[in-house]
Design a protein around this motif. Structure first.
Motif, PDB file in Angstrom:
ATOM      1  N   TYR A 115       4.477   1.049  19.746  1.00  0.00           N
ATOM      2  CA  TYR A 115       5.042   2.270  19.171  1.00  0.00           C
ATOM      3  C   TYR A 115       6.495   1.986  18.819  1.00  0.00           C
ATOM      4  CZ  TYR A 115       6.451   7.024  18.269  1.00  0.00           C
ATOM      5  OH  TYR A 115       6.931   8.152  17.653  1.00  0.00           O
ATOM      6  N   GLY A 116       6.806   2.150  17.560  1.00  0.00           N
ATOM      7  CA  GLY A 116       8.161   1.887  17.109  1.00  0.00           C
ATOM      8  C   GLY A 116       8.228   1.874  15.596  1.00  0.00           C
ATOM      9  N   VAL A 117       9.279   1.277  15.089  1.00  0.00           N
ATOM     10  CA  VAL A 117       9.516   1.238  13.646  1.00  0.00           C
ATOM     11  C   VAL A 117       8.712   0.094  13.036  1.00  0.00           C
ATOM     12  CG1 VAL A 117      11.243   0.907  11.844  1.00  0.00           C
ATOM     13  CG2 VAL A 117      11.798   2.264  13.871  1.00  0.00           C
ATOM     14  N   GLU A 119       7.948  -1.794   9.264  1.00  0.00           N
ATOM     15  CA  GLU A 119       8.307  -1.958   7.857  1.00  0.00           C
ATOM     16  C   GLU A 119       7.234  -2.792   7.172  1.00  0.00           C
ATOM     17  OE1 GLU A 119      12.170  -3.561   7.264  1.00  0.00           O
ATOM     18  OE2 GLU A 119      13.204  -2.003   8.419  1.00  0.00           O
ATOM     19  N   ARG A 173       9.750   2.135   5.568  1.00  0.00           N
ATOM     20  CA  ARG A 173      10.050   2.068   6.998  1.00  0.00           C
ATOM     21  C   ARG A 173       9.530   3.360   7.618  1.00  0.00           C
ATOM     22  NH1 ARG A 173      15.408   1.786   6.965  1.00  0.00           N
ATOM     23  NH2 ARG A 173      15.510  -0.498   7.113  1.00  0.00           N
ATOM     24  N   GLU A 175       8.122   5.258  11.553  1.00  0.00           N
ATOM     25  CA  GLU A 175       7.892   5.206  12.984  1.00  0.00           C
ATOM     26  C   GLU A 175       6.417   5.522  13.234  1.00  0.00           C
ATOM     27  OE1 GLU A 175       9.671   7.283  17.063  1.00  0.00           O
ATOM     28  OE2 GLU A 175      10.691   7.515  15.132  1.00  0.00           O
ATOM     29  N   ARG A 177       2.524   4.391  15.528  1.00  0.00           N
ATOM     30  CA  ARG A 177       1.823   3.755  16.640  1.00  0.00           C
ATOM     31  C   ARG A 177       0.765   2.815  16.069  1.00  0.00           C
ATOM     32  NH1 ARG A 177       0.985   4.190  22.005  1.00  0.00           N
ATOM     33  NH2 ARG A 177      -1.095   3.770  22.849  1.00  0.00           N
ATOM     34  N   SER A 207       0.640   7.612  12.026  1.00  0.00           N
ATOM     35  CA  SER A 207       1.995   8.147  12.168  1.00  0.00           C
ATOM     36  C   SER A 207       1.994   9.618  11.781  1.00  0.00           C
ATOM     37  CB  SER A 207       2.983   7.381  11.285  1.00  0.00           C
ATOM     38  OG  SER A 207       4.276   7.960  11.360  1.00  0.00           O
ATOM     39  N   LYS A 209       5.162  10.912  11.350  1.00  0.00           N
ATOM     40  CA  LYS A 209       6.547  10.973  10.888  1.00  0.00           C
ATOM     41  C   LYS A 209       6.597  10.754   9.377  1.00  0.00           C
ATOM     42  CE  LYS A 209       8.088  11.040  15.208  1.00  0.00           C
ATOM     43  NZ  LYS A 209       8.853  12.141  15.815  1.00  0.00           N
TER      44      LYS A 209
END
Length: 706
Positions: A115-117, A119, A173, A175, A177, A207, A209
């Motif tokens: 889980y994070g950013v 690209e 880009r 955020e 999972r 995501s 987001k």
């Protein structure tokens, strides 16, 4: 005194070892036995995918060398030894081919949940099973994961109230999972890890987001952008249902399809019209071929002095190649183009265009290019239908060869009607068993729906699609798109009407692993074999169907996460422990059970009862307890003393069993994957335990081969 025979001169040995000797000897031995070449090659490929452990480099080299030796023995010998040697050589080469392809496709696979950013560059747009926009990214970066461990490609589903979709070539880009491709939902079930491996996907995720576009690089993606632009243009000129249908059969973009339309087409066995496969490629190239021949026939001098038939074949090949590129070059479309390319190449070589030999050549090319497609329902169903049509119409033509005298228009019309009827019956009968094995459903009125929809697709929709493409540069595409829309709307109306008939769909239980290879062996052998022995191949088909009917479903199924358990009640209906969560897994369980119920409907069946922090159920006299969370963790030991089987969706602090029960916690499930339990009747005998990890084996796509 006998005189010793002199050694053959050197040029004799050269001819024996040369390519010409190989070809002539093989041709003399093979004759029509060439039809068995893709069969033995496919058997070797299937054997590779059935291996429990990935073969190492030395084993792969030894298998390939043994295949070459068998080929040499087959060329330099005669009779039964030669045939056995060549068959064994093809089998070993198929095994080597599968191994080479798997290692060639090797790429990083995400090793843990992330889980994070993230690209990456958007290279494909689609829709997920939940109708959410789906993105495929390449050039992926996932800090702090190092580049050698980062997947080359990743698929993300976008969820949320106001979802915006990026453009092809956007570097975004977001955020999100991400997870490794999930294991099978049950032992011997659909292996999504293998499917994702050969698609080049190292992770899947979602995501909620918003994404940020940080750059744009469309290099190498111009064709994908052109496809999507054309898809949007088609959908803008048609109503929603027909527009999504037209885009799907024109560009391969299925994002515009309406879920209810797709479901109705599946329930009536005409969903094959949505995939760009042999039907669409055959209709398009056949229309181009026929139309060009008719046009050239209007000019007598050209028709008499020039090979117009071959000109038309070349034009049809070019049209099929353009269609292949326009549709995105999917595996199914590529397979379809190979089939029609073999057919039109036979026309150019003055050979029979439609024969089992051409089908065998097409299958051979497809298997050499993409051995993994052997396991796909598309490959099995398309070649089953094509081969059945060739054999069936060959038998029909032999029955009609004795007819003499003029053929009236009434006779021709009657034969056309009979041809449509026979083709629908043959194709439906050939594909129905494979469709049932893969999708667990039999359509009661599929023949009726196909008899109505197929002529509309062949006479109206596909020809108008070609005409629309020809008129588009002049701004007159609407002249063809409007009647094309009416034809597509009519097909959708037929699908919805027939799907509403009583008992339109009958669900069937998923077969045991042995059923598919045994049935396929009998089916293929019956099609290829000539002579009275052909009927003998009905025996393995009958045996396979008998095994299918005796295939028991597991009494208890445990999801890989251990957060859901499905047990059988007294009526042999699956009851999941919860009405929500793990929906994809439960849907597959119910589908494999032949149960049309949804997860909430199945969970409403009275069996599970609350007990402390978990739930309990009784199956065949065995007490089952399932718990989730910290509270259930505290009750695990007491539950194990009171129940026979305990499943805990958490990690027990110790590796020891908490009691005398059969115990599974999250640590056990991480090692085993999905678990199936077969309980002995009357409580006599041991509980049979199957795991998806054991059925899958230690393979490249499972991440356990190294």
């Amino acid at each position: 005194m006998p005189i010793a025979a002199p050694h053959p001169p050197i040029h004799i040995w050269t001819r024996r070892l040369g390519f010409r000797a190989f070809v002539s000897n093989l041709r003399a031995q093979a004759q029509d036995r060439f039809l068995w070449v893709p069969v033995f090659l496919a058997a070797g490929i299937a054997a590779y995918f059935a291996l429990p452990v990935e073969p190492d480099t030395g084993t792969r080299i030894a298998v390939f060398a043994a295949g070459l030796c068998c080929a040499a023995l087959g060329v330099w010998t005669r009779g039964g030894i030669a045939l056995i040697s060549i068959g064994l050589s093809l089998f070993l080469m198929g095994l080597s081919l599968g191994a080479w392809r798997a290692h060639h496709m090797q790429a990083p696979i995400l090793g843990w949940p992330y889980y994070g950013v993230i690209e990456g560059r958007v290279v494909m747009l689609d829709r997920s099973a939940s109708e959410a926009p789906s993105l495929t990214l390449d050039r992926v970066t996932m800090a702090p994961i190092s580049p050698p461990r980062t997947p080359d490609r990743l698929r993300l589903s976008l969820h949320g109230q106001s979802v915006q979709v990026p453009q092809i070539g956007d570097i975004i880009r977001i955020e999100a999972r991400a997870l490794p491709p999930s294991p099978a939902s049950e032992p011997n079930g659909f292996d999504f890890q293998r499917h994702a491996y050969f698609l080049g996907l190292g992770a899947v995720g979602y995501s909620r987001k918003d994404f940020e576009v940080i750059d744009h690089d469309p290099s190498g993606l111009w064709l994908t952008r052109a496809r999507l632009d054309l898809s949007r243009a088609i959908q803008a000129r048609m109503q929603a249902g027909a527009g999504g249908f037209a885009a799907a059969i024109s560009t391969g973009d299925r994002a515009g399809l309406i879920a209810t339309d797709v479901e109705a087409m599946r329930d009536t066995n005409i969903a094959h019209l949505l995939a760009i496969s042999g039907l669409h490629m055959g209709l398009l190239t056949g229309f181009v071929f026929t139309a060009l021949r008719v046009i050239l026939a209007l000019f007598p001098r050209v028709a008499l002095y020039y090979p117009t038939k071959k000109w038309a074949a070349v034009a049809a090949l070019a049209a099929g190649g353009f269609y292949l590129a326009l549709s995105g070059g999917s595996v199914a479309t590529e397979r379809a183009y190979i089939q029609v390319a073999v057919m039109f190449t036979a026309v150019l070589c003055d050979r029979r265009a439609i024969s089992l030999r051409s089908v065998a050549i097409a299958a051979l090319i497809v298997l050499i290019r993409r051995p993994e497609t052997l396991l796909s329902p598309g490959f099995q169903m398309s070649f089953a239908a094509t081969a059945a049509l060739v054999v069936g119409f060959g038998a029909l033509s032999r029955l009609l060869t004795g007819r003499t005298g003029p053929r009236s228009w009434g006779w021709r019309l009657g034969m056309a009607v009979i041809g449509v009827l026979v083709s629908s019956i043959l194709a439906g009968a050939a594909t129905a068993p494979f469709a049932a094995m893969h999708f667990n459903r039999l359509t009661t009125y599929g023949l009726v729906a196909n008899l109505i929809a197929m002529p509309i697709m062949g006479i109206l929709v596909m020809p108008l699609g070609v005409v629309a493409g020809l008129l588009a540069p002049f701004g007159l595409a609407n002249l063809a798109l409007y009647p094309m829309e009416q034809g597509l709307t009519l097909i959708l109306s037929v699908a919805h009407e027939v799907a509403a008939w009583p008992r339109a769909v009958r669900m069937v239980v998923s077969p045991a692993p042995l059923v598919m290879p045994v049935f396929a062996a009998g089916f293929v052998g019956g099609l290829i074999w000539n002579g009275p022995m052909r009927a003998a191949f009905f025996l393995p088909m009958g045996v396979a169907l008998w095994i299918w009917g005796q295939s028991p479903r597991p009494d208890i199924l445990i999801a890989p996460s251990a957060r859901l358990v499905g047990v059988m009640d007294a009526a042999d209906l699956r009851v999941p422990s919860h009405a929500r969560g793990e929906g994809f897994v439960v849907d597959l369980w119910l589908e494999n059970d032949g149960d049309p119920a949804t997860q909430p409907e199945a969970a409403a069946r009275p069996l599970w009862q609350a007990q402390g922090a978990g739930q309990r159920a009784t199956v065949n006299g065995y007490r089952v307890w399932h718990g989730r969370g910290e509270a259930a963790l505290a009750e695990a030991r007491s539950a194990c003393r009171a129940a026979d089987v305990v499943i805990l969706a958490a990690r027990l602090n110790t590796s020891d069993s908490p009691g005398p029960c059969l115990f599974f916690d999250a640590r056990d499930m991480a090692r085993a994957g999905a678990v199936a339990l077969h309980l002995p009747q009357g409580g006599i005998g041991p509980i049979t335990i199957e795991t998806s990890r054991a059925s899958q084996g230690a393979r490249l796509w499972s991440g356990r081969s190294r």
